[in-house]
Design a protein around this motif. Sequence first.
Motif, PDB file in Angstrom:
ATOM      1  N   LEU A  39       0.267   0.302  -0.469  1.00 35.73           N
ATOM      2  CA  LEU A  39      -0.646  -0.108   0.596  1.00 35.73           C
ATOM      3  C   LEU A  39       0.020  -0.088   1.975  1.00 35.73           C
ATOM      4  O   LEU A  39      -0.600   0.369   2.938  1.00 35.73           O
ATOM      5  CB  LEU A  39      -1.256  -1.482   0.310  1.00 35.73           C
ATOM      6  CG  LEU A  39      -2.521  -1.466  -0.538  1.00 35.73           C
ATOM      7  CD1 LEU A  39      -2.971  -2.889  -0.842  1.00 35.73           C
ATOM      8  CD2 LEU A  39      -3.628  -0.671   0.119  1.00 35.73           C
ATOM      9  N   PRO A  40       1.268  -0.565   2.104  1.00 36.32           N
ATOM     10  CA  PRO A  40       1.892  -0.479   3.435  1.00 36.32           C
ATOM     11  C   PRO A  40       2.003   0.965   3.938  1.00 36.32           C
ATOM     12  O   PRO A  40       1.764   1.232   5.123  1.00 36.32           O
ATOM     13  CB  PRO A  40       3.281  -1.096   3.217  1.00 36.32           C
ATOM     14  CG  PRO A  40       3.121  -1.991   2.035  1.00 36.32           C
ATOM     15  CD  PRO A  40       2.116  -1.296   1.157  1.00 36.32           C
ATOM     16  N   ASP A  41       2.330   1.895   3.042  1.00 39.05           N
ATOM     17  CA  ASP A  41       2.421   3.303   3.434  1.00 39.05           C
ATOM     18  C   ASP A  41       1.053   3.858   3.824  1.00 39.05           C
ATOM     19  O   ASP A  41       0.941   4.652   4.761  1.00 39.05           O
ATOM     20  CB  ASP A  41       3.008   4.139   2.300  1.00 39.05           C
ATOM     21  CG  ASP A  41       4.462   3.800   2.021  1.00 39.05           C
ATOM     22  OD1 ASP A  41       5.148   3.276   2.916  1.00 39.05           O
ATOM     23  OD2 ASP A  41       4.913   4.063   0.889  1.00 39.05           O
ATOM     24  N   LEU A  42       0.021   3.472   3.088  1.00 43.78           N
ATOM     25  CA  LEU A  42      -1.329   3.916   3.419  1.00 43.78           C
ATOM     26  C   LEU A  42      -1.716   3.427   4.812  1.00 43.78           C
ATOM     27  O   LEU A  42      -2.240   4.200   5.620  1.00 43.78           O
ATOM     28  CB  LEU A  42      -2.341   3.435   2.374  1.00 43.78           C
ATOM     29  CG  LEU A  42      -3.817   3.702   2.696  1.00 43.78           C
ATOM     30  CD1 LEU A  42      -4.081   5.199   2.885  1.00 43.78           C
ATOM     31  CD2 LEU A  42      -4.714   3.110   1.603  1.00 43.78           C
ATOM     32  N   ALA A  43      -1.438   2.159   5.084  1.00 39.59           N
ATOM     33  CA  ALA A  43      -1.771   1.620   6.412  1.00 39.59           C
ATOM     34  C   ALA A  43      -1.028   2.379   7.511  1.00 39.59           C
ATOM     35  O   ALA A  43      -1.609   2.715   8.545  1.00 39.59           O
ATOM     36  CB  ALA A  43      -1.444   0.126   6.471  1.00 39.59           C
ATOM     37  N   GLY A  44       0.244   2.660   7.279  1.00 40.54           N
ATOM     38  CA  GLY A  44       1.016   3.423   8.262  1.00 40.54           C
ATOM     39  C   GLY A  44       0.462   4.815   8.476  1.00 40.54           C
ATOM     40  O   GLY A  44       0.362   5.299   9.612  1.00 40.54           O
ATOM     41  N   SER A  45       0.076   5.477   7.398  1.00 41.30           N
ATOM     42  CA  SER A  45      -0.498   6.818   7.514  1.00 41.30           C
ATOM     43  C   SER A  45      -1.845   6.788   8.236  1.00 41.30           C
ATOM     44  O   SER A  45      -2.158   7.690   9.021  1.00 41.30           O
ATOM     45  CB  SER A  45      -0.663   7.447   6.130  1.00 41.30           C
ATOM     46  OG  SER A  45       0.603   7.738   5.576  1.00 41.30           O
ATOM     47  N   LEU A  46      -2.631   5.764   7.985  1.00 37.45           N
ATOM     48  CA  LEU A  46      -3.905   5.628   8.695  1.00 37.45           C
ATOM     49  C   LEU A  46      -3.679   5.431  10.197  1.00 37.45           C
ATOM     50  O   LEU A  46      -4.423   5.983  11.020  1.00 37.45           O
ATOM     51  CB  LEU A  46      -4.714   4.466   8.126  1.00 37.45           C
ATOM     52  CG  LEU A  46      -5.378   4.740   6.782  1.00 37.45           C
ATOM     53  CD1 LEU A  46      -5.748   3.436   6.083  1.00 37.45           C
ATOM     54  CD2 LEU A  46      -6.605   5.631   6.970  1.00 37.45           C
ATOM     55  N   GLY A  47      -2.651   4.670  10.545  1.00 42.47           N
ATOM     56  CA  GLY A  47      -2.319   4.502  11.956  1.00 42.47           C
ATOM     57  C   GLY A  47      -1.911   5.818  12.594  1.00 42.47           C
ATOM     58  O   GLY A  47      -2.333   6.154  13.709  1.00 42.47           O
TER      59      GLY A  47
END
Length: 168
Positions: free
Chosen positions: A34-42
């Motif tokens: 989830l942290p990586d997904l949030a970073g990629s979305l940013g």
Amino acid sequence: IQLVLGQRIEALASMTEAVQIRRALAETIPDAYLPDLAGSLGNQSNCQAALGQNEDALASIAEALSIHRALAESNPDAFLPDLATSIDNQAGMHHRLGQHAEALALATEAVGINRTLADKTPSAFLPSLALSLTLQAKAQNEMGQAEEALASINEAVRHYRALAEIGR
């Protein structure tokens, strides 16, 4: 790197693929991805904004912010800095879209988080606080709050000067 090199379309394609991959991974092992997904979305939001796809950029950063809120709620020590960054990014998108009330509410929230973080570890979080204060000042100015905007930008300048004195 692609975005820095001016390869905006390619950068967005890469980020879109990264979001798809990380979303699939996060569905399988949320705690790990989830942290990586949030970073990629940013990052996807930044690419979309660079291409003028502002509504899509707002949707991407809103999803990243939602994930960061949940992560920070469960582990504030690890994820409050990421939450503040996502809040700042969403405030910036609202500002870009002329949604100044939304931008101000978010920037004010980010100032509060970054002020708390900077009180504990100034060397790490004073730059983020100064940025949040700058975003807050822009939104305050757009909302006709000139005195508040001046106070916010003056505080940001004080922090930037302090950072310059220590070479940061």
